[in-house]
Design a protein around this motif. Structure first.
Motif: not given
Length: 159
Positions: A33, A88, A98, A102, A119, A122, A126, A128, A131
């Protein structure tokens, strides 16, 4: 937030890909990202070239989804991950954008700054698992105890 671990270590995403690949290869996908502070990878010429050259890659909003087995190759081929990058890691292909607010990349410094609720939310929503955000050292957030242990073991150093 109880099972999230986060912190800062004196390394970079580039170094991590070269010295601690085991952290990365246990996942299936990366959502990139930020590359060198550029957050809209869809408009970045490098992002376009990656998607053209590697059809397994694609965009999710402004981020770039890359199968893990291509991450290090793409990093070297396109000279990525030189600082102010955000990656991520996921076990399944990411599907949730995202949010712009975040951020894990510097100037955030998790030695001193608090991790945001946005953060954390998410990361959970998500799917994830890890990160990574660098720039001035490496901020990390993870649901994986083993990843936090490897990062915090003290063997990680900037090249």
């Amino acid at each position: 937030m109880d099972d999230l671990q986060f912190g800062w270590v004196d390394t970079s995403i580039h170094s991590l890909l070269e010295t601690q690949r085991a952290i990365v290869v246990s996942f299936a996908y990366a959502l990139i990202t930020s590359i060198d502070s550029a957050a809209d990878l869809r408009r970045l010429p490098t992002g376009q070239m990656i998607v053209q050259r590697y059809p397994q890659c694609g965009f999710l909003g402004t981020g770039l989804v890359v199968p893990i087995d291509l991450l290090a190759r793409i990093g070297k081929e396109f000279n990525l991950f030189n600082g102010f990058d955000e990656v991520w890691l996921f076990r399944e292909e990411p599907r949730l954008l995202k949010p712009d607010d975040v951020i894990l990349v510097a100037p955030l410094d998790l030695r001193e700054d608090a991790i945001s609720h946005e953060l954390c939310d998410w990361v959970y929503e998500s799917g994830c698992e890890v990160g990574l955000g660098d720039g001035i050292g490496l901020n990390y957030v993870t649901r994986e105890d083993s990843v936090a242990a490897i990062l915090e073991c003290g063997k990680m150093e900037l090249p």
